[in-house]
Write a protein that holds these residues in place. Structure first.
Motif, PDB file in Angstrom:
ATOM      1  N   MET A   1       0.848  -1.198   0.000  1.00  0.00           N
ATOM      2  CA  MET A   1       0.000   0.000   0.000  1.00  0.00           C
ATOM      3  C   MET A   1       0.880   1.244   0.000  1.00  0.00           C
ATOM      4  O   MET A   1       1.929   1.280   0.636  1.00  0.00           O
ATOM      5  CB  MET A   1      -0.918   0.007   1.218  1.00  0.00           C
ATOM      6  CG  MET A   1      -1.879   1.197   1.254  1.00  0.00           C
ATOM      7  SD  MET A   1      -2.995   1.123   2.676  1.00  0.00           S
ATOM      8  CE  MET A   1      -3.970  -0.309   2.238  1.00  0.00           C
ATOM      9  N   SER A   2       0.462   2.292  -0.712  1.00  0.00           N
ATOM     10  CA  SER A   2       1.238   3.516  -0.785  1.00  0.00           C
ATOM     11  C   SER A   2       1.295   4.208   0.567  1.00  0.00           C
ATOM     12  O   SER A   2       0.355   4.195   1.354  1.00  0.00           O
ATOM     13  CB  SER A   2       0.608   4.466  -1.815  1.00  0.00           C
ATOM     14  OG  SER A   2       0.541   3.860  -3.077  1.00  0.00           O
ATOM     15  N   ALA A   3       2.452   4.847   0.837  1.00  0.00           N
ATOM     16  CA  ALA A   3       2.596   5.622   2.055  1.00  0.00           C
ATOM     17  C   ALA A   3       1.707   6.849   1.987  1.00  0.00           C
ATOM     18  O   ALA A   3       1.511   7.439   0.926  1.00  0.00           O
ATOM     19  CB  ALA A   3       4.059   6.034   2.228  1.00  0.00           C
ATOM     20  N   ASP A  66      -6.166  -0.836 -10.001  1.00  0.00           N
ATOM     21  CA  ASP A  66      -5.918  -0.695 -11.426  1.00  0.00           C
ATOM     22  C   ASP A  66      -6.026  -2.038 -12.133  1.00  0.00           C
ATOM     23  O   ASP A  66      -5.588  -2.197 -13.263  1.00  0.00           O
ATOM     24  CB  ASP A  66      -4.519  -0.091 -11.642  1.00  0.00           C
ATOM     25  CG  ASP A  66      -4.306   0.387 -13.066  1.00  0.00           C
ATOM     26  OD1 ASP A  66      -3.925  -0.454 -13.890  1.00  0.00           O
ATOM     27  OD2 ASP A  66      -4.526   1.568 -13.351  1.00  0.00           O
ATOM     28  N   GLY A  67      -6.550  -3.016 -11.471  1.00  0.00           N
ATOM     29  CA  GLY A  67      -6.645  -4.336 -12.058  1.00  0.00           C
ATOM     30  C   GLY A  67      -5.560  -5.275 -11.592  1.00  0.00           C
ATOM     31  O   GLY A  67      -5.508  -6.431 -11.993  1.00  0.00           O
ATOM     32  N   LEU A  71      -0.404  -5.347  -6.199  1.00  0.00           N
ATOM     33  CA  LEU A  71       0.882  -5.539  -6.857  1.00  0.00           C
ATOM     34  C   LEU A  71       1.445  -4.261  -7.445  1.00  0.00           C
ATOM     35  O   LEU A  71       2.174  -4.283  -8.425  1.00  0.00           O
ATOM     36  CB  LEU A  71       0.747  -6.605  -7.962  1.00  0.00           C
ATOM     37  CG  LEU A  71       0.265  -7.979  -7.501  1.00  0.00           C
ATOM     38  CD1 LEU A  71       0.143  -8.925  -8.681  1.00  0.00           C
ATOM     39  CD2 LEU A  71       1.220  -8.558  -6.462  1.00  0.00           C
ATOM     40  N   ARG A  72       1.130  -3.127  -6.850  1.00  0.00           N
ATOM     41  CA  ARG A  72       1.591  -1.853  -7.404  1.00  0.00           C
ATOM     42  C   ARG A  72       3.114  -1.770  -7.475  1.00  0.00           C
ATOM     43  O   ARG A  72       3.665  -1.176  -8.399  1.00  0.00           O
ATOM     44  CB  ARG A  72       1.042  -0.692  -6.570  1.00  0.00           C
ATOM     45  CG  ARG A  72       1.205   0.659  -7.263  1.00  0.00           C
ATOM     46  CD  ARG A  72       0.647   1.796  -6.436  1.00  0.00           C
ATOM     47  NE  ARG A  72       0.610   3.037  -7.193  1.00  0.00           N
ATOM     48  CZ  ARG A  72      -0.419   3.466  -7.899  1.00  0.00           C
ATOM     49  NH1 ARG A  72      -1.520   2.768  -7.920  1.00  0.00           N
ATOM     50  NH2 ARG A  72      -0.356   4.593  -8.568  1.00  0.00           N
ATOM     51  N   ASP A  73       3.795  -2.350  -6.495  1.00  0.00           N
ATOM     52  CA  ASP A  73       5.258  -2.317  -6.492  1.00  0.00           C
ATOM     53  C   ASP A  73       5.862  -3.503  -7.239  1.00  0.00           C
ATOM     54  O   ASP A  73       7.079  -3.688  -7.238  1.00  0.00           O
ATOM     55  CB  ASP A  73       5.790  -2.299  -5.051  1.00  0.00           C
ATOM     56  CG  ASP A  73       5.574  -0.951  -4.374  1.00  0.00           C
ATOM     57  OD1 ASP A  73       5.253   0.027  -5.077  1.00  0.00           O
ATOM     58  OD2 ASP A  73       5.726  -0.884  -3.140  1.00  0.00           O
ATOM     59  N   GLN A  78       5.202  -1.619 -12.349  1.00  0.00           N
ATOM     60  CA  GLN A  78       6.288  -0.646 -12.454  1.00  0.00           C
ATOM     61  C   GLN A  78       6.755  -0.482 -13.897  1.00  0.00           C
ATOM     62  O   GLN A  78       7.112   0.618 -14.331  1.00  0.00           O
ATOM     63  CB  GLN A  78       7.462  -1.076 -11.563  1.00  0.00           C
ATOM     64  CG  GLN A  78       7.194  -0.963 -10.070  1.00  0.00           C
ATOM     65  CD  GLN A  78       7.016   0.482  -9.625  1.00  0.00           C
ATOM     66  OE1 GLN A  78       7.744   1.371 -10.040  1.00  0.00           O
ATOM     67  NE2 GLN A  78       6.027   0.713  -8.765  1.00  0.00           N
ATOM     68  N   ASN A  79       6.749  -1.559 -14.643  1.00  0.00           N
ATOM     69  CA  ASN A  79       7.181  -1.498 -16.040  1.00  0.00           C
ATOM     70  C   ASN A  79       6.178  -0.746 -16.909  1.00  0.00           C
ATOM     71  O   ASN A  79       6.560  -0.092 -17.879  1.00  0.00           O
ATOM     72  CB  ASN A  79       7.372  -2.921 -16.576  1.00  0.00           C
ATOM     73  CG  ASN A  79       8.103  -2.961 -17.900  1.00  0.00           C
ATOM     74  OD1 ASN A  79       9.168  -2.372 -18.061  1.00  0.00           O
ATOM     75  ND2 ASN A  79       7.539  -3.650 -18.861  1.00  0.00           N
ATOM     76  N   LEU A  80       4.893  -0.807 -16.559  1.00  0.00           N
ATOM     77  CA  LEU A  80       3.859  -0.196 -17.383  1.00  0.00           C
ATOM     78  C   LEU A  80       3.640   1.287 -17.106  1.00  0.00           C
ATOM     79  O   LEU A  80       3.242   2.030 -18.000  1.00  0.00           O
ATOM     80  CB  LEU A  80       2.527  -0.933 -17.171  1.00  0.00           C
ATOM     81  CG  LEU A  80       2.361  -2.273 -17.880  1.00  0.00           C
ATOM     82  CD1 LEU A  80       1.133  -3.001 -17.358  1.00  0.00           C
ATOM     83  CD2 LEU A  80       2.261  -2.085 -19.389  1.00  0.00           C
TER      84      LEU A  80
END
Length: 412
Positions: A1-3, A66-67, A71-73, A78-80
């Motif tokens: 999760m984002s800080a 985002d689908g 797995l945001r990190d 990250q590549n997309l």
């Protein structure tokens, strides 16, 4: 999760990690509503070449991903999504919709890959946004098209590989229909979309008018069939699975060696002559069944057995050296680690390094083409959700008080 900060806002990333935005598309602003893969693949082409890409996401409290779930990190996300800024808006709130519409006034491109009816329910369809900004280029990616009998179906790469004919020509017949090991329909649709948007922007330079760009995974997949599709359309041929062999040009395929496998592509007459000379079996050229390209294709099983018997006598490195000297098209079959250890891949700088705020140094896949004066940039990692919300809204003319009120009311 984002800080996040104590106010619920994303904690800012280290600004020193991001390079100034520049490049051939630096004067283009893209509002990116895309999700999952096809849409982000398209918009990555703009972000890497300098466009100001604003990734529009739902606020964290709405728990809409985002689908990719958590797995945001992860490497895929990250590549997309590198080189973008992130803004959170609740588009179902009239105030959030008003923010989006204000941003459209100064945008060049809006991109979305919702199901076709969603944009109309939200009031962010092309005709609605065209009324705000006639120069807007509006890009829609869908599974099967914006209308027609399949328009409302969910579109997934795996499904489209089957419907679009890919799985009927891929793999070995004994194993049944076989999907490709990459998301070929998604990626193709994304790249075609980027090309279409670039075309629309180029046309806009003379007409002054934007337009609606529509791309579907199904159309992209069929287009990628290329000569296989043309065989049916022109000659009525129904291509079948040919395994690792080329459908028509033999010998082109995978051949065993003493310690592994190699690829050989020698179907063309002159290349086949070089192949048998390099292998020391020039007598094969005199065999009537192998003397023509048509004959080699018809008698592929016997020819491949002959060649395989010989290639098994030595290791892969031996044969690759022999074929290099003989100007025969051949190559290793690399695993992923071997791909990026290859000296040519290193020379081309395919892997690009970015500095992530929590992961440290990471590598992503760079652009596959170069421009001599205006290269692509790897400026920044994928942003935190909403990382640039305050910055973008301030640029749009909202006051600190306005922005604080939006946060308090869950608009952003």
């Amino acid at each position: 999760m984002s800080a996040t900060t104590t106010e619920g806002r994303p904690a800012p990333a280290d600004a020193s990690a991001a390079a100034p935005r520049q490049g051939p598309l630096a004067n283009i602003r893209v509002l990116d509503l895309t999700r999952v893969r096809a849409g982000p693949t398209a918009i990555r082409q703009f972000a890497d070449w300098g466009a100001d890409v604003i990734k529009i996401e739902s606020p964290q409290y709405m728990e809409v991903s985002d689908g990719w779930g958590g797995l945001r990190d992860g490497p895929d996300f990250q590549n997309l999504h590198r080189n973008k800024r992130s803004l959170t808006i609740n588009l179902k709130d009239p105030r959030g919709l008003a923010i989006f519409r204000r941003l459209v006034e100064q945008a060049d491109v809006v991109a979305e890959n919702f199901r076709p009816d969603v944009k109309f329910r939200l009031g962010i369809d092309y005709e609605s946004l065209k009324a705000i900004n006639p120069r807007i280029v509006y890009a829609s990616i869908s599974g099967f098209g914006q209308d027609g009998p399949y328009a409302k179906r969910p579109g997934f790469d795996h499904i489209v590989q089957g419907m679009g004919g890919m799985m009927s020509v891929n793999g070995h017949a004994d194993n049944g229909p076989t999907r490709a090991g990459i998301a070929v329909a998604d990626v193709a649709a994304g790249l075609f979309c980027a090309l279409a948007v670039m075309t629309a922007l180029l046309e806009r330079a003379s007409s002054g008018q934007g337009q609606w760009v529509q791309v579907s995974l199904l159309q992209a997949m069929i287009s990628m069939l290329d000569f296989q599709a043309a065989r049916w359309l022109m000659n009525g041929d129904i291509p079948v699975q040919a395994g690792n062999d080329h459908p028509t040009s033999i010998p082109t395929g995978v051949y065993p060696t003493a310690d592994g496998w190699i690829n050989i592509a020698a179907g063309e007459q002159a290349m086949f002559a070089r192949l048998v000379k390099a292998m020391g079996c020039e007598e094969l050229m005199a065999v009537p069944e192998y003397s023509t390209e048509e004959g080699r294709s018809e008698h592929r099983t016997a020819l491949n057995a002959e060649l395989s018997r010989r290639t098994r006598e030595h290791g892969s490195a031996h044969w690759l050296e022999v074929f290099e000297r003989g100007s025969v098209a051949a190559g290793p079959i690399n695993r992923m680690n071997e791909v990026f250890e290859d000296p040519q891949v290193r020379h081309l700088q395919v892997a690009q390094t970015l500095q992530h705020q929590t992961l440290g140094a990471i590598q992503v896949v760079g652009q596959p083409f170069q421009l001599s004066r205006t290269p692509s940039q790897m400026r920044s990692v994928t942003p935190l959700r909403g990382e640039h919300t305050d910055e973008i809204l301030a640029e749009a003319g909202y006051s600190e008080q306005d922005i604080a009120g939006f946060y308090a009311d869950g608009v952003i």
